[in-house]
Every structure is written in structure tokens, then in C-alpha cells.
Design a protein around this motif. Structure first.
Motif, PDB file in Angstrom:
ATOM      1  N   GLY A 606       0.855  -1.134  -0.317  1.00  0.00           N
ATOM      2  CA  GLY A 606       0.193  -0.318   0.464  1.00  0.00           C
ATOM      3  C   GLY A 606       0.255   1.828  -0.341  1.00  0.00           C
ATOM      4  O   GLY A 606      -0.046   2.632  -0.558  1.00  0.00           O
ATOM      5  N   LEU A 607       1.983   1.420   0.577  1.00  0.00           N
ATOM      6  CA  LEU A 607       2.613   2.767   0.661  1.00  0.00           C
ATOM      7  C   LEU A 607       3.716   2.414  -0.699  1.00  0.00           C
ATOM      8  O   LEU A 607       3.539   3.649  -1.521  1.00  0.00           O
ATOM      9  N   GLY A 608       3.701   1.645  -0.858  1.00  0.00           N
ATOM     10  CA  GLY A 608       4.756   2.100  -2.122  1.00  0.00           C
ATOM     11  C   GLY A 608       4.525   1.990  -3.615  1.00  0.00           C
ATOM     12  O   GLY A 608       4.197   2.740  -3.902  1.00  0.00           O
ATOM     13  N   TYR A 609       2.528   1.872  -3.178  1.00  0.00           N
ATOM     14  CA  TYR A 609       1.767   2.119  -4.675  1.00  0.00           C
ATOM     15  C   TYR A 609       0.858   3.762  -4.709  1.00  0.00           C
ATOM     16  O   TYR A 609       1.296   4.479  -5.265  1.00  0.00           O
ATOM     17  N   ILE A 610       0.849   3.876  -3.182  1.00  0.00           N
ATOM     18  CA  ILE A 610       0.106   5.545  -2.965  1.00  0.00           C
ATOM     19  C   ILE A 610       1.845   6.547  -2.604  1.00  0.00           C
ATOM     20  O   ILE A 610       1.593   7.112  -4.171  1.00  0.00           O
ATOM     21  N   LEU A 611       2.907   5.824  -2.550  1.00  0.00           N
ATOM     22  CA  LEU A 611       4.322   6.704  -3.151  1.00  0.00           C
ATOM     23  C   LEU A 611       4.117   7.132  -4.369  1.00  0.00           C
ATOM     24  O   LEU A 611       5.426   7.690  -5.332  1.00  0.00           O
ATOM     25  N   LEU A 665       9.581  -6.939 -10.670  1.00  0.00           N
ATOM     26  CA  LEU A 665       9.023  -5.889 -12.193  1.00  0.00           C
ATOM     27  C   LEU A 665       8.515  -4.380 -12.260  1.00  0.00           C
ATOM     28  O   LEU A 665       9.057  -4.110 -12.859  1.00  0.00           O
ATOM     29  N   VAL A 666       8.015  -4.763 -11.191  1.00  0.00           N
ATOM     30  CA  VAL A 666       7.495  -3.429 -10.399  1.00  0.00           C
ATOM     31  C   VAL A 666       9.328  -2.227 -10.019  1.00  0.00           C
ATOM     32  O   VAL A 666       9.755  -1.309 -10.425  1.00  0.00           O
ATOM     33  N   ILE A 667       9.871  -3.313  -9.165  1.00  0.00           N
ATOM     34  CA  ILE A 667      11.174  -2.831  -8.596  1.00  0.00           C
ATOM     35  C   ILE A 667      12.751  -2.312  -9.860  1.00  0.00           C
ATOM     36  O   ILE A 667      12.994  -1.373  -9.889  1.00  0.00           O
ATOM     37  N   ALA A 671      13.295   1.520 -10.494  1.00  0.00           N
ATOM     38  CA  ALA A 671      14.814   1.940 -10.099  1.00  0.00           C
ATOM     39  C   ALA A 671      15.043   2.626 -11.962  1.00  0.00           C
ATOM     40  O   ALA A 671      15.445   3.397 -11.925  1.00  0.00           O
ATOM     41  N   ALA A 672      14.939   2.572 -12.833  1.00  0.00           N
ATOM     42  CA  ALA A 672      14.998   2.574 -13.904  1.00  0.00           C
ATOM     43  C   ALA A 672      14.497   4.253 -14.837  1.00  0.00           C
ATOM     44  O   ALA A 672      15.496   5.080 -15.111  1.00  0.00           O
ATOM     45  N   ASN A 673      13.150   4.153 -13.728  1.00  0.00           N
ATOM     46  CA  ASN A 673      12.745   5.203 -13.968  1.00  0.00           C
ATOM     47  C   ASN A 673      12.943   6.700 -13.096  1.00  0.00           C
ATOM     48  O   ASN A 673      12.543   8.054 -13.044  1.00  0.00           O
ATOM     49  N   VAL A 674      13.839   6.253 -11.155  1.00  0.00           N
ATOM     50  CA  VAL A 674      14.466   7.591 -10.895  1.00  0.00           C
ATOM     51  C   VAL A 674      15.316   7.932 -11.902  1.00  0.00           C
ATOM     52  O   VAL A 674      16.122   9.380 -11.105  1.00  0.00           O
ATOM     53  N   PHE A 675      16.008   6.724 -12.587  1.00  0.00           N
ATOM     54  CA  PHE A 675      17.737   8.026 -13.562  1.00  0.00           C
ATOM     55  C   PHE A 675      17.058   8.348 -14.695  1.00  0.00           C
ATOM     56  O   PHE A 675      17.530   9.222 -15.252  1.00  0.00           O
ATOM     57  N   LEU A 676      15.662   7.734 -15.371  1.00  0.00           N
ATOM     58  CA  LEU A 676      15.686   8.199 -16.512  1.00  0.00           C
ATOM     59  C   LEU A 676      14.604   9.521 -17.114  1.00  0.00           C
ATOM     60  O   LEU A 676      14.631  10.393 -17.666  1.00  0.00           O
ATOM     61  N   LEU A 677      13.608   9.019 -15.739  1.00  0.00           N
ATOM     62  CA  LEU A 677      12.146   9.605 -15.858  1.00  0.00           C
ATOM     63  C   LEU A 677      11.873  11.079 -16.456  1.00  0.00           C
ATOM     64  O   LEU A 677      11.100  11.891 -17.321  1.00  0.00           O
ATOM     65  N   CYS A 766      11.471   5.686  -2.487  1.00  0.00           N
ATOM     66  CA  CYS A 766      11.451   5.093  -1.653  1.00  0.00           C
ATOM     67  C   CYS A 766       9.914   4.210  -1.800  1.00  0.00           C
ATOM     68  O   CYS A 766       9.754   3.472  -0.947  1.00  0.00           O
ATOM     69  N   GLY A 767       9.294   4.461  -2.959  1.00  0.00           N
ATOM     70  CA  GLY A 767       8.073   4.244  -3.261  1.00  0.00           C
ATOM     71  C   GLY A 767       8.835   2.974  -4.076  1.00  0.00           C
ATOM     72  O   GLY A 767       8.564   1.796  -3.315  1.00  0.00           O
ATOM     73  N   VAL A 768      10.248   2.526  -4.260  1.00  0.00           N
ATOM     74  CA  VAL A 768      10.854   1.220  -4.987  1.00  0.00           C
ATOM     75  C   VAL A 768      11.304   0.423  -3.851  1.00  0.00           C
ATOM     76  O   VAL A 768      11.322  -0.830  -3.675  1.00  0.00           O
ATOM     77  N   ALA A 769      12.257   1.399  -2.252  1.00  0.00           N
ATOM     78  CA  ALA A 769      12.315   0.699  -1.612  1.00  0.00           C
ATOM     79  C   ALA A 769      11.674  -0.244  -0.521  1.00  0.00           C
ATOM     80  O   ALA A 769      11.369  -1.338   0.078  1.00  0.00           O
ATOM     81  N   ALA A 770       9.365   0.548  -0.489  1.00  0.00           N
ATOM     82  CA  ALA A 770       8.370   0.131  -0.303  1.00  0.00           C
ATOM     83  C   ALA A 770       8.247  -1.334  -0.727  1.00  0.00           C
ATOM     84  O   ALA A 770       8.417  -2.390  -0.159  1.00  0.00           O
ATOM     85  N   TYR A 771       8.405  -1.602  -2.464  1.00  0.00           N
ATOM     86  CA  TYR A 771       8.277  -2.493  -3.005  1.00  0.00           C
ATOM     87  C   TYR A 771      10.025  -3.615  -2.664  1.00  0.00           C
ATOM     88  O   TYR A 771       9.207  -5.147  -2.869  1.00  0.00           O
ATOM     89  N   LEU A 772      10.377  -3.007  -2.225  1.00  0.00           N
ATOM     90  CA  LEU A 772      11.981  -4.697  -2.286  1.00  0.00           C
ATOM     91  C   LEU A 772      11.270  -5.000  -0.306  1.00  0.00           C
ATOM     92  O   LEU A 772      11.535  -5.951  -0.432  1.00  0.00           O
ATOM     93  N   LEU A 773      10.828  -3.930   0.714  1.00  0.00           N
ATOM     94  CA  LEU A 773      10.031  -4.559   1.418  1.00  0.00           C
ATOM     95  C   LEU A 773       8.957  -5.562   1.046  1.00  0.00           C
ATOM     96  O   LEU A 773       9.420  -6.466   1.964  1.00  0.00           O
ATOM     97  N   ALA A 774       8.782  -5.767   0.479  1.00  0.00           N
ATOM     98  CA  ALA A 774       7.529  -6.464   0.162  1.00  0.00           C
ATOM     99  C   ALA A 774       7.933  -7.536  -0.850  1.00  0.00           C
ATOM    100  O   ALA A 774       7.690  -8.403  -0.177  1.00  0.00           O
ATOM    101  N   LEU A 775       8.790  -7.588  -0.879  1.00  0.00           N
ATOM    102  CA  LEU A 775       9.479  -8.831  -1.832  1.00  0.00           C
ATOM    103  C   LEU A 775      10.733  -9.383  -0.794  1.00  0.00           C
ATOM    104  O   LEU A 775      10.426 -10.396  -0.654  1.00  0.00           O
ATOM    105  N   LEU A 776      10.606  -8.782   0.424  1.00  0.00           N
ATOM    106  CA  LEU A 776      11.659  -9.124   1.543  1.00  0.00           C
ATOM    107  C   LEU A 776      10.591 -10.436   2.641  1.00  0.00           C
ATOM    108  O   LEU A 776      10.693 -11.099   2.905  1.00  0.00           O
ATOM    109  N   LEU A 777       8.837  -9.424   1.915  1.00  0.00           N
ATOM    110  CA  LEU A 777       8.171 -10.164   3.320  1.00  0.00           C
ATOM    111  C   LEU A 777       7.128 -10.771   2.100  1.00  0.00           C
ATOM    112  O   LEU A 777       6.780 -11.690   4.088  1.00  0.00           O
TER     113      LEU A 777
END
Length: 786
Positions: A606-611, A665-667, A671-677, A766-777
Motif C-alpha cells: 500500500g505504501l509503495g503504490y501510493i508513493l 518487475l515493479v522494482i 529503479a529505471a524511472n528514478v534515473f531516466l523519467l 522510497c516507493g522502490v524501497a517499499a516494494y523491495l520490503l514487500a519482496l522480502l516479506l
């Protein structure tokens, strides 16, 4: 247990219509809040909606035994009927409860009442969704897809509805949709007749209010709006525009806040008239003094003040770039064309209805002057949701584009409010200096002229900043000084040969320009006047941390902008309390058991999606030209593609072990968007609007498709885990829904805090980090094998 009593079509259409009505209400409230309240509160509609949806999920759990006595269709029909009525009640409360921008007890009481009442329709929607999701877990991918698809269609509909029927009527349309949804859900003829009667009643009400005279703004910014002032009023997706009488003058008022006078001057009698004296004694006139026959590009011409001054001084070509078609077409070239002496229809005047930066990007034309006069973000360019106070017209990248569209000896002329302790016009100098540095101007000390309309004071007066790519000549400076001598109302604040001009004491303008380093100067200055970029375009927030709590005592013109920081912190605290009070504590006090790690997965998703959603909304403001377009296009594309992803996940991700794939895929995509968007969007700003929509779809649809999979996949996994009898997995769906909503409520405000403090790139990271946390969980969702 799974229910088979609801036909698939009824279930999906009913959910889709309910979602459509809820999101249409949410989006329309952001536009209404931007008018009735200050724009700081406009994005609260998102938090209100998310909180209501989550609280409905909690209620569904607490009263699950009582609710179980009613079958799904009957319950859904009743909730939608009640919801349609509550939508109208919420509209009346929003229009009739005055809320000013202050922190008094009475005002907080009014704001709380508005907050609670506006949340009630979303509470009923959340209750309905929770019940359906809990009872139809075996069809969760399809119903989640219907939910997202209905919301996406609401995004598609909101702009045309706001343009055609206005803000209040769009909210009434949400009530109609809820009544129609009740007809779809209803299993009895009686319920269908009641719902149909309400739908017809609300349609008749919309027809009766087509002129927006029956139901419209009563209080705005805490002040009663006397309808006797108003000659004309109209809504569109960008703002509410009215024309008010002020004595003999007529004033365009935007979102009940920013205003611009309609010019009523006969140019044949310009010389030696009051019009000439009034307009030439204003600071922006210095551009006309130095380039009387120059070609002008005027961003945000409004009622035509700068246009009239340019034409009267002999400009052969005046290009006006006005974003709001109501101002440019309906008022200036339509209803009030005679009153304005057909100013916008003169052969030397060329009006374009579009965003200023988009137009400049797309035109090869070069100008003698690029001018902006008091283009205020809090009304004329504030769409509401998440826009808060960003304005892409005042960034280093924007100023560089202005300079690049000037003839070799051209200038920019930016007028802002200024105060005894300078910060707004001073920040204009700071931004312009950094833009000149990027263009290769090593030391621009002779490239600025700054002048005010009288001595600086606490309330704020207009100050113009003239900036050139080349140095001002002695002849140009002499012409400016001669104009000061003719019009004593004007005071110099900085001249190339007299850096401390007009100041008896310290001169921040001279100090800033002499420093030749705007970032270092800003570090030691009382206000934050550092240059702003497209990554963090918050030009109007000039407070430093220690000044935030003192801002309530200030009453300069900029106080309502800077108070937004305090409001944002207050909203974050209120949201935290609301989440604890309405979502967490009720479940905890009822002894509901749930393991922590699976819940953290839904918090992270939820946090990743809204961020991500908010970061993209803000990033696309510049690309699409206006916050309203960014809001609707981004949410539409993400929700529609997420709905498709949810439906596909049922076929592709049959086992929890495969759920890591969409998260990866989301992560990777983010991550690509962070640098290119940011770089890519900036390069495409000049495209035609239709092509920009296509680019938006290409960028967002694949990402949204992947983002739509983790939540339904997690719900299915959690339901399977509960069926295996794992400890701590009762009421799994209700807990997951509540935690996901809680994360979204807090994330919607947290995203703004991060964006203001660190920029949009960090928000996306921060959205990327949230999805990374979801992957770990993710392993926590798998059933324990004994």
C-alpha cells in the motif's frame, strides 16, 4: 465461504459502478476543496477517501456476525442507496461550513466536521468492498480488477464532467452513479424502485442546477461569498472562474482567491489618460520602457493588463499564453469582448490556450520579452490533489527555457510579491542567476534590474525582476532611471551601476547578486531562497524549519502559501491518529489475531503504490501541462492497467512461490524511472497534447500492470494460509484491507513531506524501497508446512 448466489455480471458491474462513483466523488472533491478551502486542503480528499475505505473494512470485521445475517446483494443495495444520499449531504456540508486558514478551536471544529462527513460515503464504500472481498475471496482477482477498472473510468470521466456541468453537479453525478449501482445490486423490485427513484431525483437536481445557481459555493476560504457581486461564474477541470463587480470595474476571480482586472481601455485615448499613468507606474512597465516595440510572450495574461500595456506602447506582436479557456475564450473573447474593447481580438494580439512551458517548447519563435506577472499557484494553477504548491513556471529549467526563447538582446520580466524581508522576488533572482550560470554566464552582476512599487513592507508589494543573457547597457539603465524620475511611485532595488539602489540599509538583492552563488547565499539567509528545480518545484515554500511554527502570526500575502507546511504536518499527525483510532485500535481491542509479518507485506504494498502514484502525478504536472490533467491521466492509466494486472495474476500467478515476479518487475521498472523519467519527460514537453497522452500510456501502463498483481496475489495467499489453520491468520482479509488502507492514508501525506524536503526522485525511490520490503516479506505469506 465462497458465495455462488451472485451472478458474475452482477458482481463485476455492481463493483465497477460503486468504484466509479467513489473515485468520481474523490476527484470532484479535490476540485471543490481547492475552491471552498485553501488548496493545501484539496489533496485531503485522497486521505479522507482512503481513511473511509479502511474504516469500512474494520467495521466489516467488528460486525461480521451481524452483517452475515444479510445476503451480499441486499446489503450492497442498501449501502449504495444510503451512499447516494450521503454524497448529497456531504456536498451541502462542504458548501455551507466555513473553514478559514487558521488554527483556532472553532476552525478546527468546522474542519473536523467537514472531514468526518466527507468520509462517510467512502466508509460505506469500504464496508461494501470489504464484505464482498471477504465473501468472494475465490474471485478476488476479477473483483479487484472490476474495482480498479471502475475507478479508472471515473478518472476518464471527471475532466469532461467538470468542464460540462461543474464541480457541484459532478458530485451529484457520483450520487446518481451510486443509485444506479444500487439498482444493479438489488435483488428485489422494491429496492430497485427506491434506487431508481433516487437516481431520477438526482438527475432532475443536476438539470435544475445546470446554471450552478441553485447549488454552488456559499463560503470560500472562510468568507461568505455574496452572490450579488457575481455577474458570471463557471467551472471547468482547471478552476472555478467568476467575474465580480468592484465599483465600475470588473474582476476575474479564480478559485475564489486570485484575481485579475478586465481591461476596459480605449487605446485611441491612451496617452495622458489615467490608464497610462496607472499601468506605466507599475513595476512590470519597465519591460515596456526598455522594449516599447518589442515582441512579447506573456504567460498568464488573465484580464489583459500586460497585453494592453504592450500594445499601447507599440508592440507589433503580443503572444498571450493562457491555460484556462474560460478566461481566454468565454470571458475575454466572448461574454466580455465588448467591455474589454476586443483587446484579445486585435491583429497584433495572439492568444494561445495552453500551458506556458509547453507552448514555448513547441514554438520556434524568439521574443524580445518573456513576461509573467503575479501568476499565483494557489488558485490559477492549483488543481488540488497533490499539487500543493509546486509550480513548474518558476524552476531553473523553466527560466533556462525562457532565456533560450529570447532574441540575443531580449529579457525576462518576472513580477512577484515582495516583503520587508525579501523572499519571493529574491528567489526569482536566485533562480534566474542559476539559469544564467547554466547558459555560460559566469558573473551576471550586470544582467539584473529590480524595482518595486513603493517601499517594501510586511504586507507585500509587487516587485519586478528584469534579467538578460547579456549585460544591461548604460543607455538602458538611463532609460529606467528616467522612468523612475517620471513615476515617483517606483523605487529601484537593484541597478547594475548602483547595486544598493533605494536601500538605506542592507540590500539582500545586491548581496545575493554579489555573492554569485545562490545556494551558499540561501544557507545563511533568513528564508529559503535557494533555486528550485523540476525535481522539487516548490518555489513558494520559503520558510526554514525554525519558522514553520511562527508562520501563524504572519499575515503577508505569502502567509497562506507557507502555512501549507504547517498544515501538512498537522494533517500527517491527524492522519496518524485517525489510522490508529479507526483502523488499528478497533481490531486490537476486539482481540483480533494476526501475525505481524504478513500484515507488513500489505503495508509495504500500500505504501509503495501510493508513493509511486503521487510521485508520478507530480512528475507529470509539467509534462501534461496542469495538475488536474496529471491527476486524472496518471490515476486512470495506473488503475486501468493495475486492474488488468489483477485479472491476469489469477492465470499467471497460481502459486504464492511465483509472486516475486511482478514485485521484481515493479522494482526494476521503478529503479529505471528514478534515473531516466525526469530527463525523458522534459525532452518531450513540447509534443502536442495527444502525443503526450500516448507517451504517458506507454510509460505508465506496463508499470501499472505489474503493480496490480501484488495485492490480490497476497490476499489469495493469505486466505490459503488461513484455510490451512496457521496460527494468527483469522480475519486475514479484513486485517489486510485495513493495513493496506492505513499505509495508503499515511503514505499520501508522507509522499508530500518527502517531495518537499527531498524532491520527487527521492519520493519515487522510497516507493522502490517499499516494494523491495514487500519482496522480502513475501515468504511470510506462504503456509507453514509441518
Amino acid at each position: 465461504m465462497p458465495s455462488t448466489e451472485i451472478p458474475e455480471r452482477t458482481l463485476l458491474v455492481g463493483l465497477g459502478l460503486t468504484s466509479f462513483g467513489a473515485l468520481l466523488l474523490e476527484l470532484a472533491l479535490t476540485r471543490l476543496f481547492s475552491v471552498v478551502l485553501f488548496y493545501h486542503f484539496a489533496f485531503l480528499a485522497i486521505s479522507i477517501a482512503l481513511l473511509g475505505l479502511g474504516a469500512g473494512g474494520v467495521f466489516a470485521y467488528l460486525f461480521r456476525i451481524r452483517l452475515a445475517r444479510t445476503d451480499t446483494r441486499t446489503l450492497a443495495a442498501r449501502l449504495c442507496i444510503d451512499n447516494s444520499i450521503l454524497v448529497v449531504v456531504a456536498l451541502e456540508v462542504v458548501l455551507h461550513v466555513p473553514v478559514a486558514l487558521s488554527v483556532t478551536g472553532r476552525n478546527l471544529l468546522h474542519l473536523t466536521a467537514l472531514y468526518v462527513v466527507a468520509a462517510l460515503p467512502f466508509f460505506l464504500t469500504g464496508l461494501l468492498f470489504s464484505v464482498v472481498f471477504a465473501r468472494e475471496t475465490w474471485r478476488v482477482s476479477r473483483i479487484y480488477g472490476a474495482d480498479l477498472s471502475g475507478g479508472a473510468l471515473a478518472c476518464l470521466a471527471v475532466v469532461p464532467l467538470l468542464n460540462w456541468i461543474g464541480g457541484p453537479n459532478t458530485i451529484l453525478t457520483a450520487a446518481v452513479v451510486m443509485a444506479v449501482a444500487a439498482m444493479v445490486w438489488a435483488g428485489s423490485s422494491t429496492a430497485r424502485k427506491v434506487a431508481g427513484g433516487l437516481a431520477v431525483l438526482f438527475v432532475l437536481l443536476i438539470a435544475a442546477n445546470h446554471s450552478n445557481r441553485l447549488i454552488d459555493v456559499i463560503y470560500a476560504k472562510g468568507i461568505f461569498r455574496d452572490p450579488g457581486w457575481v455577474e458570471f461564474a463557471r467551472w471547468n477541470a482547471l478552476s472555478r472562474v467568476e467575474v465580480d463587480r468592484q465599483g465600475q470595474a470588473k474582476v476575474i476571480v479564480i478559485d475564489a482567491d486570485a484575481s485579475t482586472f478586465i481591461m476596459n481601455c480605449d487605446l485611441a485615448h491612451w496617452h495622458d489618460s489615467e490608464w497610462e499613468h496607472d499601468l506605466m507606474s507599475a513595476p512590470p512597465a519597465l519591460a515596456n520602457v526598455l522594449r516599447p516595440r518589442g515582441e512579447f510572450a506573456i504567460i498568464g495574461p488573465g484580464g489583459g493588463v500586460d497585453v494592453l500595456r504592450a500594445v499601447a506602447n507599440g508592440s507589433p506582436s503580443v503572444t498571450g499564453i493562457e491555460i484556462n479557456p474560460i478566461i481566454a475564450n468565454t470571458i475575454m473573447r466572448g461574454r466580455y469582448a465588448d467591455y474589454s474593447m476586443h483587446l484579445y481580438e486585435r491583429p497584433e494580439v495572439h492568444i494561445h490556450v495552453t500551458d506556458g512551458r509547453s507552448y514555448l517548447r513547441s514554438t520556434p519563435q524568439q521574443f524580445d520579452v518573456v513576461q509573467m506577472t503575479l501568476v499565483d499557484t494557489w488558485a490559477s494553477t492549483a488543481a488540488g490533489a497533490f499539487a500543493l504548491s509546486e509550480n513548474n513556471l518558476y524552476t531553473v529549467e523553466a527560466f533556462r527555457e525562457y532565456f533560450e526563447h529570447l532574441k540575443p538582446d531580449g529579457m525576462i520580466a518576472i513580477t512577484r510579491w515582495e516583503f520587508r524581508q525579501p523572499r519571493e522576488a529574491l528567489r526569482v533572482v536566485s533562480v534566474a542567476m542559476q539559469a544564467l550560470h547554466s547558459l555560460g554566464v559566469a558573473n551576471p552582476e550586470r544582467n539584473f534590474i529590480v524595482a518595486s512599487q513603493g517601499p517594501l513592507n510586511e504586507d507585500g508589494i509587487p516587485v519586478v525582476v528584469l534579467a538578460k543573457k547579456t549585460a544591461f547597457t548604460t543607455e538602458e539603465e538611463a532609460a529606467v532611471q528616467a522612468h523612475f524620475h517620471e513615476y515617483s511611485e517606483l523605487d529601484p532595488l537593484y541597478l547594475p551601476s548602483q547595486p544598493a539602489a533605494g536601500q538605506g540599509g542592507p540590500n539582500p538583492f545586491a548581496d545575493l547578486i554579489a555573492s554569485n552563488d545562490p545556494y551558499r547565499f540561501a544557507q545563511s539567509y533568513a528564508y529559503n531562497v535557494a533555486p528550485v528545480s523540476d525535481n522539487a518545484p516548490f518555489f513558494f515554500f520559503t520558510l526554514k524549519a525554525g519558522q514553520i511554527l511562527q508562520q501563524e502570526r504572519q499575515r503577508g500575502i505569502d502567509w497562506k502559501v507557507n502555512l501549507g507546511v504547517l498544515v501538512l504536518i498537522l494533517v500527517l499527525v491527524i492522519s496518524l491518529v485517525a489510522v490508529l483510532g479507526f483502523l488499528i485500535l478497533p481490531l486490537a481491542l476486539q482481540g483480533a489475531r494476526q501475525s505481524a509479518l504478513p500484515l507488513l507485506y500489505f503495508v509495504a504494498v500500500g505504501l509503495g503504490y501510493i508513493l509511486v502514484e503521487i510521485a508520478f502525478i507530480q512528475r507529470f504536472v509539467l509534462f501534461l501541462g496542469h495538475p488536474t490533467y496529471a491527476l486524472t491521466v496518471v490515476i486512470f492509466l495506473l488503475m486501468l492497467s493495475s486492474g488488468a494486472g489483477s485479472l491476469f495474476s489469477r492465470l499467471w500467478l497460481r502459486r504464492t512461490e511465483m509472486a516475486w515476479m511482478p514485485l521484481m518487475l515493479v522494482i526494476v521498472a521503478l529503479a529505471a524511472n528514478v534515473f531516466l523519467l525526469s530527463r525523458g519527460l522534459s525532452a518531450w514537453v513540447g509534443l502536442a497534447f495527444g502525443y503526450r497522452l500516448v507517451v504517458s500510456g506507454v510509460l505508465l501502463a506496463p508499470l501499472g500492470f505489474a503493480m496490480g498483481m501484488p495485492f490480490p496475489t497476497g490476499l489469495r495467499a493469505l486466505a490459503d494460509k488461513a484455510r490451512t489453520g496457521d496460527a494468527g491468520t483469522d480475519n486475514a482479509v479484513e486485517w489486510a484491507w485495513a493495513m493496506n488502507a492505513a499505509a495508503s492514508v499515511l503514505g499520501s501525506v508522507l509522499a508530500m513531506v518527502i517531495a518537499i524536503q527531498f524532491g520527487l526522485t527521492v519520493t519515487l525511490a522510497c516507493g522502490v524501497a517499499a516494494y523491495l520490503l514487500a519482496l522480502l516479506l513475501l515468504p511470510a505469506l506462504r503456509p507453514q508446512r509441518i
